[in-house]
Design a protein around this motif. Structure first.
Motif, PDB file in Angstrom:
ATOM      1  N   TYR A  31       0.603  -1.486  -0.043  1.00  0.00           N
ATOM      2  CA  TYR A  31      -0.158  -0.248   0.038  1.00  0.00           C
ATOM      3  C   TYR A  31       0.928   1.560   0.207  1.00  0.00           C
ATOM      4  O   TYR A  31       0.224   2.254  -0.007  1.00  0.00           O
ATOM      5  CB  TYR A  31      -0.998   0.083   1.091  1.00  0.00           C
ATOM      6  CG  TYR A  31      -2.279  -1.497   1.617  1.00  0.00           C
ATOM      7  CD1 TYR A  31      -2.800  -1.649   0.705  1.00  0.00           C
ATOM      8  CD2 TYR A  31      -0.983  -1.677   2.220  1.00  0.00           C
ATOM      9  CE1 TYR A  31      -3.304  -3.039   0.936  1.00  0.00           C
ATOM     10  CE2 TYR A  31      -1.752  -3.303   2.826  1.00  0.00           C
ATOM     11  CZ  TYR A  31      -2.587  -3.923   2.110  1.00  0.00           C
ATOM     12  OH  TYR A  31      -3.289  -4.867   2.592  1.00  0.00           O
ATOM     13  N   LEU A  48      -0.854  -6.365  -5.393  1.00  0.00           N
ATOM     14  CA  LEU A  48      -2.110  -6.029  -5.045  1.00  0.00           C
ATOM     15  C   LEU A  48      -2.731  -4.929  -4.628  1.00  0.00           C
ATOM     16  O   LEU A  48      -1.766  -5.063  -2.923  1.00  0.00           O
ATOM     17  CB  LEU A  48      -3.346  -6.899  -4.777  1.00  0.00           C
ATOM     18  CG  LEU A  48      -4.272  -6.953  -3.924  1.00  0.00           C
ATOM     19  CD1 LEU A  48      -5.283  -6.679  -5.536  1.00  0.00           C
ATOM     20  CD2 LEU A  48      -5.259  -7.946  -3.611  1.00  0.00           C
ATOM     21  N   SER A  52      -7.599  -3.722   1.667  1.00  0.00           N
ATOM     22  CA  SER A  52      -7.150  -4.206   2.949  1.00  0.00           C
ATOM     23  C   SER A  52      -6.924  -3.226   3.253  1.00  0.00           C
ATOM     24  O   SER A  52      -6.464  -3.098   4.941  1.00  0.00           O
ATOM     25  CB  SER A  52      -6.994  -6.238   3.010  1.00  0.00           C
ATOM     26  OG  SER A  52      -5.448  -5.412   1.861  1.00  0.00           O
ATOM     27  N   ASP A  90      -7.374  -2.430  -5.964  1.00  0.00           N
ATOM     28  CA  ASP A  90      -9.049  -3.054  -6.144  1.00  0.00           C
ATOM     29  C   ASP A  90     -10.177  -1.551  -6.371  1.00  0.00           C
ATOM     30  O   ASP A  90      -9.521  -0.515  -5.739  1.00  0.00           O
ATOM     31  CB  ASP A  90      -8.906  -3.665  -4.169  1.00  0.00           C
ATOM     32  CG  ASP A  90      -8.869  -4.938  -4.900  1.00  0.00           C
ATOM     33  OD1 ASP A  90      -9.629  -5.042  -5.047  1.00  0.00           O
ATOM     34  OD2 ASP A  90      -8.583  -5.246  -3.246  1.00  0.00           O
ATOM     35  N   LYS A 120      -9.073  -4.388 -10.010  1.00  0.00           N
ATOM     36  CA  LYS A 120     -10.263  -5.750  -9.108  1.00  0.00           C
ATOM     37  C   LYS A 120     -11.382  -4.925  -8.864  1.00  0.00           C
ATOM     38  O   LYS A 120     -11.274  -4.866  -8.159  1.00  0.00           O
ATOM     39  CB  LYS A 120      -9.260  -6.089  -8.147  1.00  0.00           C
ATOM     40  CG  LYS A 120      -9.725  -7.603  -7.838  1.00  0.00           C
ATOM     41  CD  LYS A 120      -8.683  -8.997  -6.972  1.00  0.00           C
ATOM     42  CE  LYS A 120      -8.478  -8.322  -5.272  1.00  0.00           C
ATOM     43  NZ  LYS A 120      -9.538  -7.536  -5.053  1.00  0.00           N
ATOM     44  N   VAL A 187      -9.602 -14.156  -8.097  1.00  0.00           N
ATOM     45  CA  VAL A 187      -8.998 -14.488  -6.528  1.00  0.00           C
ATOM     46  C   VAL A 187     -10.231 -14.964  -6.584  1.00  0.00           C
ATOM     47  O   VAL A 187     -11.296 -15.080  -6.226  1.00  0.00           O
ATOM     48  CB  VAL A 187      -8.789 -12.560  -6.593  1.00  0.00           C
ATOM     49  CG1 VAL A 187      -8.982 -13.376  -4.722  1.00  0.00           C
ATOM     50  CG2 VAL A 187      -7.507 -12.238  -6.721  1.00  0.00           C
ATOM     51  N   GLU A 189     -11.170 -16.470  -3.027  1.00  0.00           N
ATOM     52  CA  GLU A 189     -11.071 -16.237  -1.629  1.00  0.00           C
ATOM     53  C   GLU A 189     -11.541 -17.282  -0.461  1.00  0.00           C
ATOM     54  O   GLU A 189     -13.085 -17.264  -0.612  1.00  0.00           O
ATOM     55  CB  GLU A 189     -10.800 -15.029  -1.005  1.00  0.00           C
ATOM     56  CG  GLU A 189     -10.870 -14.548   0.917  1.00  0.00           C
ATOM     57  CD  GLU A 189     -10.879 -13.175   0.743  1.00  0.00           C
ATOM     58  OE1 GLU A 189     -11.449 -12.255  -0.212  1.00  0.00           O
ATOM     59  OE2 GLU A 189     -10.695 -12.951   2.172  1.00  0.00           O
ATOM     60  N   ILE A 210      -6.626 -17.359  -1.626  1.00  0.00           N
ATOM     61  CA  ILE A 210      -5.983 -16.886  -0.266  1.00  0.00           C
ATOM     62  C   ILE A 210      -7.176 -17.615   0.084  1.00  0.00           C
ATOM     63  O   ILE A 210      -8.726 -17.759   0.461  1.00  0.00           O
ATOM     64  CB  ILE A 210      -6.258 -15.885  -0.364  1.00  0.00           C
ATOM     65  CG1 ILE A 210      -5.931 -15.143   1.250  1.00  0.00           C
ATOM     66  CG2 ILE A 210      -7.375 -15.147  -1.104  1.00  0.00           C
ATOM     67  CD1 ILE A 210      -5.919 -13.697   1.273  1.00  0.00           C
ATOM     68  N   VAL A 220      -1.923 -15.523  -2.990  1.00  0.00           N
ATOM     69  CA  VAL A 220      -2.119 -14.324  -2.262  1.00  0.00           C
ATOM     70  C   VAL A 220      -1.890 -14.038  -1.030  1.00  0.00           C
ATOM     71  O   VAL A 220      -2.758 -14.987  -0.244  1.00  0.00           O
ATOM     72  CB  VAL A 220      -2.952 -13.253  -2.937  1.00  0.00           C
ATOM     73  CG1 VAL A 220      -4.411 -13.552  -2.756  1.00  0.00           C
ATOM     74  CG2 VAL A 220      -3.316 -11.723  -2.720  1.00  0.00           C
TER      75      VAL A 220
HETATM   76  O1  KIV Z   1      -8.172  -6.287  -1.125  1.00  0.00           O
HETATM   77  C1  KIV Z   1      -6.992  -7.546  -0.328  1.00  0.00           C
HETATM   78  O2  KIV Z   1      -5.950  -7.057   0.399  1.00  0.00           O
HETATM   79  C2  KIV Z   1      -8.073  -9.113  -1.220  1.00  0.00           C
HETATM   80  C3  KIV Z   1      -7.056  -9.720  -0.712  1.00  0.00           C
HETATM   81  C4  KIV Z   1      -7.290 -10.776   0.344  1.00  0.00           C
HETATM   82  C5  KIV Z   1      -7.794 -10.817  -2.053  1.00  0.00           C
HETATM   83  O3  KIV Z   1      -8.534  -8.645  -1.776  1.00  0.00           O
END
Ligand code: KIV
Length: 271
Positions: A31, A48, A52, A90, A120, A187, A189, A210, A220
Motif C-alpha cells: 500500500y 495487489l 484491505s 482494488d 480488481k 482471486v 478467497e 487465499i 496471495v
Molecule cells: O484487499 C485485499 O487484500 C484482497 C486480498 C485479500 C485478495 O482483496
C-alpha cells in the motif's frame, strides 16, 4: 521453461503463460512506496493494492469505508516504487456496483492517476455490465469470487464460502462468466480447496487463491498478516513468515531506553 524471475516486466500475458507452463504465481499486497520497493526487488510477480488497506493501514473494521481517492493515493506510492511486478488496484466498495458508467469512470481514474496495470472487482454475474464496460476501454480486470469482503454485511460472517452446493454452483458459473467476459485472472478467497481446484481446471485464466488451497495457479496474502505485523488475525490459511510486531516493539523499546538514559545520541552521532 522460463521462470518469471527472468522476465523483465510481468504482464497479464506472462501470467497466462505461467498457468500454461505450471509455474505458480506469487502475489502479495502493498500500500506504500517503501514496502512495494522491497516486494518488487524481491521478485514478487503481482502486487495487489488491496482495499484491505482499509483494515491494515487505516484501522477500519471492514474494507467498506476506503474511498477511491484513498486507493489512488496508496496505488500512486506503490507505482513510484515498482519496475517489474504487475500492479493491480482494488476498486473500492461503491465505485462499480450500481452503474457501469460510474464503474468505467472510477477505473479510468485509477489507471490515469496511478499508472497501475489493472483493477480488481469483487463479484460475478451481478457486476458483468461494469466488467464489460471497463474491459472495452482496454483496462485489464482481475475478478474476485468466494469470500468477497465488500459483501460482509450480506454474509454476516467471514466463514468459508461455497460449502453448500447452491453457492458452489453459482461460483462455478461466475468463474466461467468472468473468463468469457475477458478477465485475465480470478482471486478465489476462502472456499473449499476441492472447489478451487475444480474451478482452476475449468478455466483457461489463472486463479489466485487465499484460503483456497494448493490447487490454485497462484497464492496471495496480505503483507501485514504474513509479516506478523498484524497479530490479531490468525485464520488457518495464514502462514506467518516473520514476527515483525515483536521485532518492531523490541527496537522501539531499545530506542526509548537509549533516549531516556542519554545513551543516544553518542559523540559519533552528533555534529
Ligand atoms: O484487499 C485485499 O487484500 C484482497 C486480498 C485479500 C485478495 O482483496
Amino acid at each position: 521453461m522460463y521462470l518469471s524471475q527472468d522476465i523483465p516486466k510481468i504482464t497479464t500475458h506472462v501470467l497466462q503463460e505461467m498457468k500454461l507452463k505450471g509455474e505458480k504465481i506469487a502475489m502479495l499486497t502493498a500500500y506504500d512506496y517503501s514496502m512495494a520497493k522491497i516486494l518488487d526487488e524481491s521478485g514478487i510477480d503481482v502486487i495487489l493494492v488491496g482495499d484491505s488497506a482499509s483494515n491494515v493501514m487505516a484501522g477500519h473494521k471492514t474494507t467498506l469505508p476506503i474511498t477511491l481517492n484513498e486507493m489512488i493515493y496508496h496505488a500512486s506510492g506503490v507505482m513510484r516504487a515498482v519496475n517489474r511486478s504487475l500492479v493491480v488496484v482494488d476498486m473500492p466498495f461503491g465505485t462499480y456496483q450500481g452503474d457501469s458508467k460510474e464503474a468505467l469512470h472510477s477505473a479510468i481514474r485509477i489507471m490515469k492517476e496511478t499508472g497501475a496495470n489493472a483493477v480488481k472487482l469483487e463479484g460475478g454475474e451481478e457486476i458483468v455490465e461494469s466488467i464489460n464496460r471497463i474491459l472495452s476501454a482496454g483496462i485489464p480486470i482481475l475478478g474476485h469470487l468466494g469470500l468477497t469482503p465488500q459483501s460482509i454485511n450480506k454474509f454476516g460472517t467471514y466463514v468459508v464460502r461455497a460449502t453448500e452446493e447452491k453457492e458452489a454452483e453459482k461460483l462455478r458459473r461466475d468463474a466461467k462468466i468472468l473468463e468469457q467476459a475477458g478477465c485475465f485472472g480470478i482471486v478465489l478467497e476462502k472456499i473449499p480447496s476441492q472447489l478451487a481446484s475444480e474451478v482452476t481446471q475449468s478455466v483457461r485464466i489463472p486463479t489466485i487463491g487465499i484460503g483456497a488451497g494448493a490447487g490454485c495457479d497462484g497464492q496471495v496474502l496480505v503483507l501485514h498478516d504474513m509479516l506478523g505485523i498484524n497479530q490479531s488475525f490468525s485464520p488457518r490459511f495464514l502462514r506467518r513468515y516473520h514476527n515483525l510486531y515483536e521485532e518492531i516493539k523490541g527496537s522501539v523499546g531499545c530506542y526509548i531506553a537509549d533516549v531516556k538514559s542519554s545513551d543516544f545520541p553518542n559523540k559519533r552521532e552528533q555534529y
